[in-house]
Design an enzyme around this catalytic site. Structure first.
Site, PDB file in Angstrom:
ATOM      1  N   LYS A   1      24.978  47.564 -41.006  1.00  0.00           N
ATOM      2  CA  LYS A   1      24.486  45.980 -40.943  1.00  0.00           C
ATOM      3  C   LYS A   1      25.285  44.614 -41.077  1.00  0.00           C
ATOM      4  O   LYS A   1      25.689  43.658 -40.289  1.00  0.00           O
ATOM      5  CB  LYS A   1      23.351  46.395 -41.983  1.00  0.00           C
ATOM      6  CG  LYS A   1      22.734  47.479 -41.202  1.00  0.00           C
ATOM      7  CD  LYS A   1      20.851  48.044 -42.593  1.00  0.00           C
ATOM      8  CE  LYS A   1      21.782  47.944 -43.938  1.00  0.00           C
ATOM      9  NZ  LYS A   1      22.216  49.882 -44.027  1.00  0.00           N
ATOM     10  N   THR A   2      26.191  44.746 -42.154  1.00  0.00           N
ATOM     11  CA  THR A   2      27.270  43.599 -42.908  1.00  0.00           C
ATOM     12  C   THR A   2      27.702  43.808 -41.506  1.00  0.00           C
ATOM     13  O   THR A   2      27.905  42.154 -41.691  1.00  0.00           O
ATOM     14  CB  THR A   2      27.752  44.283 -43.969  1.00  0.00           C
ATOM     15  OG1 THR A   2      26.765  44.901 -45.341  1.00  0.00           O
ATOM     16  CG2 THR A   2      28.868  42.787 -44.342  1.00  0.00           C
TER      17      THR A   2
ATOM     18  N   THR B   1      17.471  49.073 -46.762  1.00  0.00           N
ATOM     19  CA  THR B   1      17.542  50.728 -46.510  1.00  0.00           C
ATOM     20  C   THR B   1      15.920  50.982 -46.784  1.00  0.00           C
ATOM     21  O   THR B   1      16.502  52.218 -46.072  1.00  0.00           O
ATOM     22  CB  THR B   1      19.099  51.108 -47.602  1.00  0.00           C
ATOM     23  OG1 THR B   1      17.587  50.834 -49.074  1.00  0.00           O
ATOM     24  CG2 THR B   1      20.441  50.587 -47.272  1.00  0.00           C
TER      25      THR B   1
ATOM     26  N   ASP C   1      21.735  40.447 -47.789  1.00  0.00           N
ATOM     27  CA  ASP C   1      21.463  41.995 -48.114  1.00  0.00           C
ATOM     28  C   ASP C   1      20.622  42.150 -49.202  1.00  0.00           C
ATOM     29  O   ASP C   1      20.701  41.603 -49.301  1.00  0.00           O
ATOM     30  CB  ASP C   1      23.150  42.109 -48.581  1.00  0.00           C
ATOM     31  CG  ASP C   1      23.231  43.770 -47.589  1.00  0.00           C
ATOM     32  OD1 ASP C   1      22.483  44.564 -47.160  1.00  0.00           O
ATOM     33  OD2 ASP C   1      23.960  44.253 -48.450  1.00  0.00           O
TER      34      ASP C   1
ATOM     35  N   ARG D   1      31.059  54.524 -42.870  1.00  0.00           N
ATOM     36  CA  ARG D   1      31.770  54.193 -43.874  1.00  0.00           C
ATOM     37  C   ARG D   1      32.514  55.406 -44.338  1.00  0.00           C
ATOM     38  O   ARG D   1      33.611  55.826 -44.818  1.00  0.00           O
ATOM     39  CB  ARG D   1      30.533  53.709 -44.580  1.00  0.00           C
ATOM     40  CG  ARG D   1      31.697  53.564 -46.425  1.00  0.00           C
ATOM     41  CD  ARG D   1      30.631  52.586 -46.982  1.00  0.00           C
ATOM     42  NE  ARG D   1      30.408  51.661 -46.671  1.00  0.00           N
ATOM     43  CZ  ARG D   1      28.733  50.129 -47.219  1.00  0.00           C
ATOM     44  NH1 ARG D   1      27.999  51.476 -47.639  1.00  0.00           N
ATOM     45  NH2 ARG D   1      28.981  50.024 -46.667  1.00  0.00           N
TER      46      ARG D   1
END
Length: 351
Positions: free
Chosen positions: A69-70, A163, A114, A222
């Site tokens: 997302k980032t 999230t 965020d 990640r």
């Protein structure tokens, strides 16, 4: 278990992830791997806005941690050729904090917020007006004598990430013109990501090693990149520097990440559920005490992956092990084991 061990397969960003992720992030939509539907839709939104010469609609991205997302927020700003301002919901404690950010935005700037679901309620209400009318109402004074002074702000694009999309109030969710849901990645997509990351890190990654790491990465880039770095370390210290299938398996076994991506806590939860409680059903608090963890740790850290992978079912009576869990742990279920599908409708309520 230690925090370092848990960090290895946690989708949350660890302290050492930020610098490395910055070097490994793709810079354009064409470089971004996976999320094909989201990528195609987003490209259409951005291209049409550029052709009209206007800022695109506000964008909301939901999905688990570590899914990109980032990275997509940074790509959005890069594709638009606009500056990017980054903040987070927990940092916006008061409406004044949000007003300070919004009032300094330049026209066309992208604001990435965020964990938007964790923003304070007064700031949330101010954001409604800012997103719709590009205006903030600054309150001067207190009590009956307080007055609201409207302050125009430059048109901007808000990119929100969460999230927990269900925690967003409907008025806020409805103000986003484009909502994207980020799915977990397929192993073959993670292999592409791993090969690209290995190239950027100067590591020699063989194809079967990439497949092995991808299989144990919980569908999360990640985690895949984090495991890649640990395999690289192992190959550098105990091998010849090449990331082979043998070195990948040895490194991941050393760090106790098994073939399905389960770590020590995951296996401890399954072991307790199977051996001590005969497969359940058992309550969350009881299960957490049996593995020496807080209920929140089991519910937030271990359980989502175990449920998504089909090892545990959540039922009205508690957590229940599935046949897949018994098979993975190499145990034979007792004849009276309550499997997830059977226990799902077995409630304590009167018919």
């Amino acid at each position: 278990m230690s925090e370092h061990e848990r960090d290895l397969v946690s989708p949350e960003a660890a302290l050492d992830d930020h610098a490395v992720e910055g070097a490994l992030r793709p810079r354009t939509l064409d470089e971004f791997v996976g999320q094909d539907r989201v990528r195609e839709q987003l490209a259409l939104v951005l291209r049409s806005a550029q052709q009209r010469g206007r800022a695109p609609d506000h964008i909301l991205m939901s999905g688990g941690p570590g899914l990109g997302k980032t990275t997509l927020a940074m790509i959005i700003a890069a594709e638009l050729g606009a500056p990017l301002r980054i903040t987070s919901g927990p940092a916006i404690e008061r409406s004044g904090d949000l007003a300070a950010v919004l009032s300094t935005l330049r026209e066309g700037e992208v604001l990435f917020l965020d964990e938007i679901h964790r923003m304070a309620r007064p700031a949330e209400e101010m954001l409604y007006v800012a997103m719709e009318d590009f205006r903030v109402d600054v309150v001067v004074g207190k009590g009956p004598g307080a007055t609201a002074i409207p302050l125009d702000i430059a048109p901007f694009t808000l990119v929100g990430a969460t999230t927990r999309a269900g925690m967003l109030p409907a008025p806020l969710r409805d103000r986003f013109g484009f909502v994207a849901h980020m799915d977990f990645y397929r192993p073959e997509e993670l292999e592409v990501i791993l090969r690209r990351s290995a190239g950027l890190l100067g590591a020699r990654l063989e194809d079967d090693a990439a497949a092995e790491i991808a299989r144990r990465s919980r569908g999360t880039p990640r985690i895949a990149n984090r495991l890649l770095r640990r395999v690289r370390d192992y190959a550098q210290v105990r091998g010849d520097g090449r990331l082979t299938l043998e070195s990948a398996r040895a490194a991941l076994d050393l760090y106790e990440v098994d073939n399905e991506g389960l770590d020590r806590l995951d296996r401890a939860v399954l072991d307790a559920l199977l051996r001590r409680f005969r497969g359940g059903p058992v309550g969350l608090s009881t299960l957490a005490v049996s593995v020496g963890e807080e209920p929140e740790t089991v519910e937030v850290v271990a359980e989502p992956f175990l449920v998504r992978s089909g090892f545990i079912a959540r039922t009205p009576r508690g957590r229940v092990a599935t046949p897949q869990a018994w098979a993975h742990m190499g145990l034979t279920p007792p004849p009276d084991a309550a499997f997830g599908a059977a226990a799902l409708f077995d409630t304590d309520e009167e018919p």
